[in-house]
Enzyme design. Sequence first.
Site, short mmCIF file in Angstrom:
data_model
loop_
_atom_site.label_atom_id
_atom_site.label_comp_id
_atom_site.label_asym_id
_atom_site.label_seq_id
_atom_site.Cartn_x
_atom_site.Cartn_y
_atom_site.Cartn_z
N GLY A 149 0.91 -1.25 -0.06
CA GLY A 149 0.04 0.03 0.01
C GLY A 149 0.77 1.33 0.15
O GLY A 149 1.51 1.42 -1.00
N GLY A 202 -12.49 -1.70 2.75
CA GLY A 202 -11.97 -1.69 1.51
C GLY A 202 -10.38 -2.18 1.45
O GLY A 202 -9.59 -1.91 0.62
N LYS A 220 3.15 -10.23 -3.86
CA LYS A 220 4.00 -9.12 -3.46
C LYS A 220 5.34 -9.75 -3.05
O LYS A 220 6.41 -9.25 -3.44
CB LYS A 220 3.59 -8.66 -2.23
CG LYS A 220 2.28 -7.73 -2.45
CD LYS A 220 1.30 -7.39 -1.29
CE LYS A 220 0.11 -6.67 -1.45
NZ LYS A 220 -0.80 -6.68 -0.48
N GLY A 317 -6.19 0.17 1.59
CA GLY A 317 -6.96 1.07 1.68
C GLY A 317 -6.94 2.15 0.58
O GLY A 317 -5.99 2.46 0.14
P1 NDP Z 1 -12.16 -2.42 -6.68
O1 NDP Z 1 -12.65 -3.71 -7.03
O2 NDP Z 1 -12.77 -1.54 -5.62
O3 NDP Z 1 -12.15 -1.57 -7.93
C1 NDP Z 1 -11.95 -2.10 -9.39
C2 NDP Z 1 -12.35 -1.06 -10.20
O4 NDP Z 1 -12.13 -1.41 -11.75
C3 NDP Z 1 -14.03 -0.60 -10.57
O5 NDP Z 1 -14.14 0.63 -10.56
C4 NDP Z 1 -14.39 -1.59 -11.57
O6 NDP Z 1 -15.53 -1.17 -12.33
C5 NDP Z 1 -12.81 -1.33 -12.68
N1 NDP Z 1 -12.88 -2.45 -13.28
C6 NDP Z 1 -12.58 -3.91 -13.09
N2 NDP Z 1 -12.91 -4.38 -14.25
C7 NDP Z 1 -13.14 -3.83 -15.15
C8 NDP Z 1 -13.03 -3.96 -16.65
N3 NDP Z 1 -13.12 -5.21 -17.18
N4 NDP Z 1 -13.37 -3.03 -17.41
C9 NDP Z 1 -13.56 -1.73 -16.83
N5 NDP Z 1 -13.50 -1.34 -15.77
C10 NDP Z 1 -13.24 -2.44 -14.72
O7 NDP Z 1 -10.43 -2.66 -6.42
P2 NDP Z 1 -9.58 -1.74 -5.81
O8 NDP Z 1 -9.55 -0.37 -5.96
O9 NDP Z 1 -9.62 -2.26 -4.28
O10 NDP Z 1 -8.03 -2.36 -6.26
C11 NDP Z 1 -7.70 -1.86 -7.59
C12 NDP Z 1 -6.30 -2.54 -7.86
O11 NDP Z 1 -5.52 -2.07 -6.93
C13 NDP Z 1 -5.95 -3.93 -7.63
O12 NDP Z 1 -5.04 -4.63 -8.49
C14 NDP Z 1 -5.73 -4.21 -6.20
O13 NDP Z 1 -4.91 -5.60 -5.99
C15 NDP Z 1 -4.86 -3.01 -6.15
N6 NDP Z 1 -4.49 -2.69 -4.74
C16 NDP Z 1 -5.93 -2.47 -3.84
C17 NDP Z 1 -5.46 -2.07 -2.62
C18 NDP Z 1 -6.69 -1.94 -1.58
O14 NDP Z 1 -6.51 -1.64 -0.47
N7 NDP Z 1 -7.92 -1.88 -2.09
C19 NDP Z 1 -4.13 -1.86 -2.20
C20 NDP Z 1 -3.07 -2.07 -3.09
C21 NDP Z 1 -3.24 -2.16 -4.34
P3 NDP Z 1 -16.87 -0.99 -11.55
O15 NDP Z 1 -16.69 0.09 -10.44
O16 NDP Z 1 -17.72 -0.49 -12.75
O17 NDP Z 1 -17.41 -2.29 -11.07
N1 HSE Z 2 -5.88 -6.80 -0.45
C1 HSE Z 2 -4.56 -6.36 -0.17
C2 HSE Z 2 -4.51 -6.16 1.22
C3 HSE Z 2 -4.71 -4.71 -0.56
O1 HSE Z 2 -5.25 -6.69 2.09
O2 HSE Z 2 -3.26 -6.09 1.57
C4 HSE Z 2 -3.15 -4.19 -0.49
O3 HSE Z 2 -2.41 -4.56 -1.59
#
Ligand code: NDP
Ligand code: HSE
Length: 451
Positions: A149, A202, A220, A317
């Site tokens: 993160g 989240g 990771k 987050g």
């Molecule tokens: P979410 O599931 O909250 O959001 C994903 C977003 O991508 C949504 O807006 C979704 O659209 C969009 N999306 C998914 N598939 C498609 C597609 N085929 N075409 C167009 N849009 C698409 O994910 P996060 O924000 O939690 O995570 C995003 C990335 O960040 C991931 O790779 C995750 O591993 C990484 N990450 C997340 C962390 C966290 O704490 N959440 C921390 C570090 C990394 P819609 O809203 O319409 O469904």
């Molecule tokens: N799902 C991941 C976690 C998000 O819980 O650490 C951050 O990469």
Amino acid sequence: MPAQTPAPVPSAAAPPALRVALLGCGVVGTQVARALLEHADDLAARAGAPLELVGIAVRDASRPRDGVGTVIPRELLTEDAASLVDGADLVVEVMGGIEPARTLIRRAIDAGASVVTANKALLAEQGPSLFEAADAAGVDLSFEAAVAGAIPIVRPVRESLAGDHVRRVLGIVNGTTNYVLDQMSTHGLDLEDAVKEAQALGYAEADPTADVEGFDAAAKAAILASLAFHTRVSLDQVAREGITSVTADDVAWAQRTGHAVKLLAIAEQTGEGVSVRVHPALVPLDHPLAAVRGAFNAVFVEADGAGPLMFYGQGAGGRPTASAVLGDLVSAARDRLVGGKGPHESAYASLPVLPADAAVTRYQVRLLVADRPGVLAQVAGVLADHGVSIDTVRQTAAEPPAGTGTDSAGTASLLLTTHAAREASLAATVAALDGLEPVREITSVLRVEGV
Ligand code: NDP
Ligand code: HSE
């Protein structure tokens, strides 16, 4: 002769705005979009040119979402991610998953855009081909947010330690599982309820199995090991065990014996190669990793010159992750403005990646045995036969399994802690103990780290 006034210095034309395409408007994407819109002037000053958010790709543009229609204009949302990528200078991928993320990133790179991604799953599976494409196109492919993160860990390992020799990386790199184990230990929550809480906050992946089964931490670990040891390590080379086998009883016993249960990612270089693994482990309560609570992450790096380094912060987050994404975005913008690019992938060492059973660590084994003379000696004999040396043994009267009414008379509970042993030797020892007549049950086998 009239005094000369200096000729006005022609002012350099302000650089045109850099067009930013955002792929994803979920937990992370929403926070990236907000920051780009709310802090546009500061970000422009830091990057050297305005960062113009030209669109946000989502699956369903019509669904109501926080911030859209207020801070984030609805017109920015589109379901046509490919067209959005075309014509962008900088593409931020926070949609997650392998496809269509891989194809879109490749499309962006091939069109000459720099890419920032938080997608560890994709990098651990397809990183090398994407890095090669980015090198060929002379663009950045940055991924600070993909590991731990908000914690700056990719840049320190890849750049600040580029002149040192890293021996070991040990860390808590998954916020969800750390949150879940913490809730199990402090509030007695069961795994399922704690995972639901982590989802609501989240922290969890779209499919939380990726968290609880250790896939996210393994991705990771693969990224960190690749950077630390200048060796390509892919997800399938990481020995992986999640937290689903950790019971409330394990957590309670851990506390009783002065430990916390943590899901650890461990990458180390030995004389034979590189060992990379993810598994739950007992960590002594006086070790700094035992004090990492909630969704926080911490990563220890041990290097020859630098010695021990510790990185700590919010590992999951929306806002913490967006912080890392925006840092990469400003750097990529700066690189573009001077016509440069960040560091290339370094995989020159190409060390062998060792199989899971080559790992060496200490173990705590709990078992129920018949309470009669000679049993301890029989158990100790099995360990000796497999070259596993015992550090401590503790015997207590066995507790009957809760709620079963089962009689535990005539049984004793043994808690064995071993010295460091090979995973293969320990596995053979456990199999042999399982077949030993006085052994009623092998209650738990957990590795002990950080001693
Ligand atoms: P979410 O599931 O909250 O959001 C994903 C977003 O991508 C949504 O807006 C979704 O659209 C969009 N999306 C998914 N598939 C498609 C597609 N085929 N075409 C167009 N849009 C698409 O994910 P996060 O924000 O939690 O995570 C995003 C990335 O960040 C991931 O790779 C995750 O591993 C990484 N990450 C997340 C962390 C966290 O704490 N959440 C921390 C570090 C990394 P819609 O809203 O319409 O469904
Ligand atoms: N799902 C991941 C976690 C998000 O819980 O650490 C951050 O990469």
